[in-house]
Design a protein around this motif. Sequence first.
Motif, PDB file in Angstrom:
ATOM      1  N   TRP A  89     -14.038  34.253 -33.227  1.00  0.00           N
ATOM      2  CA  TRP A  89     -14.797  35.369 -33.055  1.00  0.00           C
ATOM      3  C   TRP A  89     -13.364  36.608 -33.135  1.00  0.00           C
ATOM      4  O   TRP A  89     -12.469  36.562 -32.564  1.00  0.00           O
ATOM      5  N   PHE A  90     -13.874  37.721 -34.171  1.00  0.00           N
ATOM      6  CA  PHE A  90     -12.851  38.693 -34.032  1.00  0.00           C
ATOM      7  C   PHE A  90     -13.509  40.048 -33.996  1.00  0.00           C
ATOM      8  O   PHE A  90     -14.826  39.927 -33.973  1.00  0.00           O
ATOM      9  N   ARG A  91     -12.812  41.241 -33.350  1.00  0.00           N
ATOM     10  CA  ARG A  91     -13.741  42.388 -33.195  1.00  0.00           C
ATOM     11  C   ARG A  91     -12.726  43.440 -33.661  1.00  0.00           C
ATOM     12  O   ARG A  91     -11.552  43.743 -33.824  1.00  0.00           O
ATOM     13  N   GLN A  92     -13.538  44.715 -34.166  1.00  0.00           N
ATOM     14  CA  GLN A  92     -12.709  46.052 -34.830  1.00  0.00           C
ATOM     15  C   GLN A  92     -13.516  46.935 -34.039  1.00  0.00           C
ATOM     16  O   GLN A  92     -14.682  47.415 -34.436  1.00  0.00           O
ATOM     17  N   THR A 131     -16.748  47.864 -27.043  1.00  0.00           N
ATOM     18  CA  THR A 131     -17.587  48.408 -27.994  1.00  0.00           C
ATOM     19  C   THR A 131     -16.843  48.258 -29.552  1.00  0.00           C
ATOM     20  O   THR A 131     -15.600  48.422 -29.649  1.00  0.00           O
ATOM     21  N   ALA A 132     -17.256  47.461 -30.439  1.00  0.00           N
ATOM     22  CA  ALA A 132     -16.518  46.930 -31.569  1.00  0.00           C
ATOM     23  C   ALA A 132     -17.750  46.606 -32.593  1.00  0.00           C
ATOM     24  O   ALA A 132     -18.821  46.022 -32.336  1.00  0.00           O
ATOM     25  N   VAL A 133     -17.373  46.024 -33.839  1.00  0.00           N
ATOM     26  CA  VAL A 133     -17.934  45.371 -34.731  1.00  0.00           C
ATOM     27  C   VAL A 133     -17.466  43.961 -34.507  1.00  0.00           C
ATOM     28  O   VAL A 133     -16.165  43.835 -34.571  1.00  0.00           O
ATOM     29  N   TYR A 134     -18.163  43.032 -34.096  1.00  0.00           N
ATOM     30  CA  TYR A 134     -17.963  41.551 -33.767  1.00  0.00           C
ATOM     31  C   TYR A 134     -18.204  40.633 -35.137  1.00  0.00           C
ATOM     32  O   TYR A 134     -19.185  40.579 -35.938  1.00  0.00           O
ATOM     33  N   TYR A 135     -17.003  40.025 -35.380  1.00  0.00           N
ATOM     34  CA  TYR A 135     -17.092  39.187 -36.599  1.00  0.00           C
ATOM     35  C   TYR A 135     -16.759  37.610 -36.421  1.00  0.00           C
ATOM     36  O   TYR A 135     -16.132  36.946 -35.528  1.00  0.00           O
ATOM     37  N   LEU A 169     -26.915  47.222 -28.337  1.00  0.00           N
ATOM     38  CA  LEU A 169     -26.711  48.404 -27.320  1.00  0.00           C
ATOM     39  C   LEU A 169     -27.084  47.873 -25.925  1.00  0.00           C
ATOM     40  O   LEU A 169     -27.905  47.318 -25.482  1.00  0.00           O
ATOM     41  N   VAL A 170     -25.962  47.957 -24.945  1.00  0.00           N
ATOM     42  CA  VAL A 170     -26.140  47.509 -23.663  1.00  0.00           C
ATOM     43  C   VAL A 170     -25.165  48.414 -22.772  1.00  0.00           C
ATOM     44  O   VAL A 170     -24.144  48.744 -23.253  1.00  0.00           O
ATOM     45  N   VAL A 215     -21.730  45.906 -31.707  1.00  0.00           N
ATOM     46  CA  VAL A 215     -21.934  45.820 -30.029  1.00  0.00           C
ATOM     47  C   VAL A 215     -21.593  47.117 -29.541  1.00  0.00           C
ATOM     48  O   VAL A 215     -20.352  47.433 -29.743  1.00  0.00           O
ATOM     49  N   THR A 216     -22.544  47.895 -28.789  1.00  0.00           N
ATOM     50  CA  THR A 216     -22.159  49.023 -28.304  1.00  0.00           C
ATOM     51  C   THR A 216     -22.341  49.048 -26.825  1.00  0.00           C
ATOM     52  O   THR A 216     -23.498  48.727 -26.441  1.00  0.00           O
ATOM     53  N   VAL A 217     -21.263  49.443 -25.997  1.00  0.00           N
ATOM     54  CA  VAL A 217     -21.477  49.247 -24.458  1.00  0.00           C
ATOM     55  C   VAL A 217     -21.462  50.895 -24.136  1.00  0.00           C
ATOM     56  O   VAL A 217     -20.359  51.297 -24.347  1.00  0.00           O
ATOM     57  N   SER A 218     -22.484  51.202 -23.321  1.00  0.00           N
ATOM     58  CA  SER A 218     -22.474  52.493 -23.075  1.00  0.00           C
ATOM     59  C   SER A 218     -21.671  52.683 -21.255  1.00  0.00           C
ATOM     60  O   SER A 218     -21.909  51.781 -20.592  1.00  0.00           O
TER      61      SER A 218
END
Length: 124
Positions: A36-39, A91-95, A11-12, A120-123
Amino acid sequence: QVQLVESGGGLVQAGGSLRLSCAASGRTFSSLVMGWFRQAPGKEREFVTAINRIGLTRNYADSVKGRFTISRDNAKKTVYLQMNALKPEDTAVYYCAAAAGLALATIQAQYPYWGQGTQVTVSS
């Protein structure tokens, strides 16, 4: 077979930075294109970035260009994703993913090997 283990998610706050790492085993690392991919929640998995076998060529999605940097250390069999100026939409799951192709791969189907993903969560 290639096994990929990711770490570094968390979290950042918006504007902050994180560095993800992906450690590979089971195959000669220098023969692999790494990506790297993200969802994000409710969205399809998307390409983020990729790096060629020796680390001289990189490809970035427009949404992260100028903020994210992919790098690799073939001696350590590890690929990194440095993420700066993070936004809530990151913000996503990074693969982490690996492929044996010679050219940079930007399509999911081109990557037969995948990590478990890291959140990865960005507030705001």
